[in-house]
Design an enzyme around this catalytic site. Structure first.
Site, PDB file in Angstrom:
ATOM      1  N   ASP B  90     -27.155  -2.718   3.388  1.00  0.00           N
ATOM      2  CA  ASP B  90     -26.722  -3.329   4.639  1.00  0.00           C
ATOM      3  C   ASP B  90     -27.793  -3.027   5.684  1.00  0.00           C
ATOM      4  O   ASP B  90     -28.655  -2.171   5.487  1.00  0.00           O
ATOM      5  CB  ASP B  90     -25.349  -2.772   5.034  1.00  0.00           C
ATOM      6  CG  ASP B  90     -24.650  -3.670   6.045  1.00  0.00           C
ATOM      7  OD1 ASP B  90     -25.259  -4.663   6.494  1.00  0.00           O
ATOM      8  OD2 ASP B  90     -23.489  -3.386   6.374  1.00  0.00           O
ATOM      9  N   ASP B 125     -28.105  -8.993  11.608  1.00  0.00           N
ATOM     10  CA  ASP B 125     -27.445 -10.007  12.426  1.00  0.00           C
ATOM     11  C   ASP B 125     -26.769  -9.351  13.624  1.00  0.00           C
ATOM     12  O   ASP B 125     -26.896  -8.141  13.833  1.00  0.00           O
ATOM     13  CB  ASP B 125     -26.445 -10.794  11.585  1.00  0.00           C
ATOM     14  CG  ASP B 125     -25.405  -9.881  10.960  1.00  0.00           C
ATOM     15  OD1 ASP B 125     -25.709  -8.686  10.748  1.00  0.00           O
ATOM     16  OD2 ASP B 125     -24.288 -10.350  10.697  1.00  0.00           O
ATOM     17  N   CYS B 277       0.031   6.530 -10.448  1.00  0.00           N
ATOM     18  CA  CYS B 277      -1.265   6.134 -10.994  1.00  0.00           C
ATOM     19  C   CYS B 277      -1.497   6.902 -12.284  1.00  0.00           C
ATOM     20  O   CYS B 277      -1.005   8.015 -12.445  1.00  0.00           O
ATOM     21  CB  CYS B 277      -2.365   6.454  -9.977  1.00  0.00           C
ATOM     22  SG  CYS B 277      -4.027   6.090 -10.557  1.00  0.00           S
ATOM     23  N   CYS B 279      -4.779   7.342 -13.497  1.00  0.00           N
ATOM     24  CA  CYS B 279      -6.216   7.600 -13.599  1.00  0.00           C
ATOM     25  C   CYS B 279      -6.476   9.067 -13.943  1.00  0.00           C
ATOM     26  O   CYS B 279      -5.563   9.898 -13.933  1.00  0.00           O
ATOM     27  CB  CYS B 279      -6.943   7.188 -12.319  1.00  0.00           C
ATOM     28  SG  CYS B 279      -6.897   8.405 -10.974  1.00  0.00           S
ATOM     29  N   CYS B 282      -5.171  11.485 -11.338  1.00  0.00           N
ATOM     30  CA  CYS B 282      -3.717  11.535 -11.148  1.00  0.00           C
ATOM     31  C   CYS B 282      -2.969  11.998 -12.388  1.00  0.00           C
ATOM     32  O   CYS B 282      -1.805  12.406 -12.289  1.00  0.00           O
ATOM     33  CB  CYS B 282      -3.212  10.181 -10.690  1.00  0.00           C
ATOM     34  SG  CYS B 282      -3.959   9.688  -9.129  1.00  0.00           S
TER      35      CYS B 282
END
Lengths: 546, 546
Positions: B90, B125, B277, B279, B282
């Site tokens: 970015d 920008d 969860c 994962c 978890c």
């Protein structure tokens, strides 16, 4: 550890409960799903089921007795399975339903369960199934009750818990009768029999009827078990209806058919390119890799994933109960299949019962998504109280009905302050807000939970109409001498005006209507103050304004 | 590997696309979320982010240039980060928005990105942000376009992809103008600038406006990036609006604040008793265990979970695209927060654009949950075709409007067969069904996808009214000499009768109405046959019946 058979509830939401049930092999936290282990074929060994995170499973006493009698008797059920957690045993009633008769008496089956040392047993009842024939259904209920009686008589052990199944199927009066009768018998756990075919056919609205009819007629201090409920997309629904326990072989049966369970529905492994899951299986393999494996290994991995996702959903439901957010989870899960949304809409028929048994205050606000939400306890409670207990403030003479301001709580809105400053804070003028989803909110209640803790999506017609009905019923009941209705121009509010006008006629109230482009705009506020003053001035004389 | 910058789409649903974008460091599959790595502070090392399953991340060229200039230039961005996947950078525009000016010129920033070997760069920008001031907003658009022009001029490398941000914020005409102008410039990827504050304030309906306005005015063959979109509960929405790429530091920022992300919303670690969860984090730790850890470790684990759940949701979205089920996922996710449901309702304003760019045939049926679903392409498509292209069968004289039978496809219903047997299969009689959610289904189309592959929840008022409107519009357009309306007794269908009567008057059609308790009952079918014969007999003479 408490007394064996004791059931303590720690958190509640809707009819869902986080509780602990004491067994001789330890404490079982509800809601819980018992993975069903078939002693003959098993894609995931019981020890691994324990490692995944299930400390209680269920197996089948009838199959054990038929095929593994001696070994099960000599080792005991825990050693036989190689599982040191809690073991529940089913009785073979389901086998009787599917295959006709089973070759054991109800008394033999319960004695066998005692002998192998089960923690939680089930009597050999007669499932009604999805039986349309009334007479046959009646017989299953009567026979189940007879067997309950005779089975309880032959029991010796006091450290085994027993489940009493409620039959009756889709005949709700039979379910009610059976629940009442079964509830008189000293079971530790009650159970909903016969739902399998109903669930297989996605008739979840019928399931809600069955479960809630049983629940309303059973002792609420005992856990309720739902037989054969194993798809995670329906756990939230079943728990919300008051089911504390489930058992299911779905994880294994679906795996055998190449099906992958999720909280959002079922996928076919064949059609998957991505696994929407983070479990050990799904973060190790891609669908393509699992498809390439031999059948036993493929099936074992799918079954493991299915178990993981069942456990995950049970934890999701538990956390939702802790947060008081079970309704929100129901709303999401109702979008897994239209029949689940149909089931959620059924709650409107049971909303008073739900309200009565749900906690009054929660630590979080509520989300309102649409008219289904009108059945949730927080909203029902406000409406019931307004209807049954509310008395308008003493001395109030002019009801000012305003649309809900943007700010919450409403009474802190600058617009409200402007009106009050304009007319004086005397008792004569009573400001109320018509606001979905609660219908009508008197100003002095506007910071009572959850009136200011609710976030609502843009309104649907059903919710809007319900709110208008509340507002007009309030006018009718409270009989203010005068009413000022402030309404937006939008056509949608013409109905509100008509309904209020009708109520005012019936209540003998004078009505003035003020239509405004911007209901809380500067100009409108001035008009509102002027209108209120006008109503007071035209008044019944002795009104005093402080 | 294709040509660098090439973008190939493999699957589509709504405006969501599974595609691959070629970069010099490999192929990037969309939709993708770039985890944002802050070169100064990072709770999860880039190498681990890769292990979790992300092959592309984003970092900040402005911060690199300011604090790590020499090292980044000498090592190159990949070695600097220790990440051998795809790196996007970015430009510091967000920092300019938050902190005011940045001390580098737009040209310096793009040259620096080239020099450190980024795979996908962003020009510097000027974000419009959530800027209410029109003049200032106009300036940000003009300046962004000027900088795009000057930045593109100084580029040397042909192996770096460039993103062109679309500014304009909530000023949709500016977004349109900026998208049109930016679209003329040779960027490889376009991007929605300025959504951060809008997303932080949950103004998802405004986000839908911004994204779709940009999308409708940009080249559709290029990927579209949404800056700062990092909460998994909105991925499905953003992808459905046509965003192919996201970047976000939310996983880390939320972790720092003790927040736990899920597809259903955000939890506070403080308030959690269960992790919903499966994962690695978890299934290893309980909330209590993580709370007991020191802050860096706690934060690292939460950030890992947050990354896992983001990846899981991206995979869920992808599988939904493969299955043509992205709308169903949107419906579920819209119940994570009322503002997401508000955003879904916004789709009604863009339904023709959505329809135009969504696939016509899918391998699965569709689920209909309520009036929001009336905007989905399958339903819009049917209605548009019926309105624009449909011509009633040659020789048809009597339109028979029937409620939808239970059986699908409708023309295979035994009731339909009975009617046809009774009146003869000639061309004069044309059976059509009024059926939500499609409105009106001519019999000969009833097995065209997805008319028979739809499962609908019980109806809401909006959907019912929409269906009635379709049916009466059909009468008006097709101008049959005679119409027979068969309707259930229920009060709800009186409106249908009134609407059909009005259309018949306008179209000059003779109307006969048949009210029935059971629309498909034995008795009704006989009455229907008799009524049709009556209409034919009373007819305009030359009708022939085979």
């Amino acid at each position: 550890m408490g007394e064996i058979g004791g059931f303590e509830v720690r958190h509640k939401d809707l009819l869902g409960r986080i509780g602990s049930l004491e067994t001789k092999s330890g404490s079982l936290e509800t809601p819980h799903m018992f993975p069903v282990v078939n002693p003959s074929v098993q894609p995931v060994p019981p020890r691994e089921i324990r490692e995944i995170g299930f400390n209680a499973l269920m197996t089948n006493a009838y199959i054990l007795k038929k095929n593994f009698r001696e070994e099960a008797l000599s080792k005991g059920i825990h050693e036989f399975l190689g599982f040191d957690g809690i073991v529940a045993t089913d009785s073979g009633a389901y086998q009787a339903l599917v295959y006709g008769k089973v070759d054991a008496s109800p008394e033999e089956i319960v004695k066998f369960q005692e002998a192998i040392g089960t923690d939680i047993g089930v009597i050999l009842d007669v499932p009604t199934g999805y039986e349309e024939d009334r007479e046959r259904a009646e017989w299953t209920v009567e026979e189940t009750l007879r067997r309950a009686e005779s089975s309880l008589k032959v029991l010796d052990r006091i450290d085994v818990l027993w489940m009493g199944p409620v039959q009756g199927g889709v005949h709700l009066d039979l379910v009610k009768f059976c629940a009442e009768e079964m509830g008189k018998k000293p079971f530790h756990v009650y159970a909903i029999g016969s739902p399998t075919q109903i669930m297989e056919n996605y008739l979840f609205d019928k399931l809600v009827d069955m479960v809630l009819t049983a629940k309303m007629n059973l002792p609420l201090n005992k856990p309720l078990h739902l037989f054969g409920a194993g798809h995670p997309f329906m756990f939230a629904l079943a728990v919300a209806c008051g089911c504390d326990l489930f058992d299911s072989a779905a994880y294994a049966i679906f795996a055998r058919k190449g099906k992958y369970l999720t909280g959002e529905g079922t996928f076919s492994l064949e059609e998957m390119e991505y696994f929407p899951c983070s479990c050990g299986v799904c973060s190790t393999y891609s669908p393509k890799e699992i498809r390439a494996l031999e059948k036993p290994e493929r099936e074992g991995l799918l079954a493991r994933h299915n178990l993981n996702v069942c456990l995950e959903e049970i934890k999701r439901v538990k956390q939702a109960i802790v947060d008081g957010r079970l309704w929100e989870l129901l709303e999401a899960r109702a979008r897994a299949h239209p029949s689940l949304l149909g089931a959620l809409r059924k709650f409107s028929e049971y909303k008073l019962f739900l309200e009565k048994h749900s906690p009054a205050v929660k630590r979080k606000g509520i989300f309102f998504f649409g008219f289904e939400g009108l059945s949730r306890p927080e909203i029902v409670r406000h409406k019931v109280r307004l209807k049954e207990n509310y008395v308008r403030p003493e001395g109030s003479k002019v009801l000012v009905l305003l649309p809900a301001p943007k700010e919450k709580p409403f009474h802190k809105s600058p617009g409200v302050a402007r009106i009050l400053a304009g007319v004086g804070r005397g008792p004569s003028v009573h400001l109320c807000f018509y606001a979905t989803p609660f219908g009508l909110v008197p100003m002095e209640l506007s910071d009572v939970y959850p009136l200011s803790q609710t976030e609502a999506a843009p309104l649907d017609k059903e919710s809007l109409e319900a709110s208008m009905e509340e507002a007009s019923a309030f006018i009718l009941k409270q009989k203010y001498p005068k009413v000022l209705l402030v309404r937006p121009m939008d056509e949608g509010f013409s109905a509100l005006e008509r309904m209020c006008a009708k109520s005012c006629v019936k209540a003998g109230s004078e009505l003035k209507v003020l239509r405004a482009k911007e209901a809380w705009g500067e100009r409108t506020l001035k008009r509102v103050v002027k209108a209120i003053k006008g109503l007071i001035a035209s008044g019944s004389g002795g009104a005093s304004f402080g």
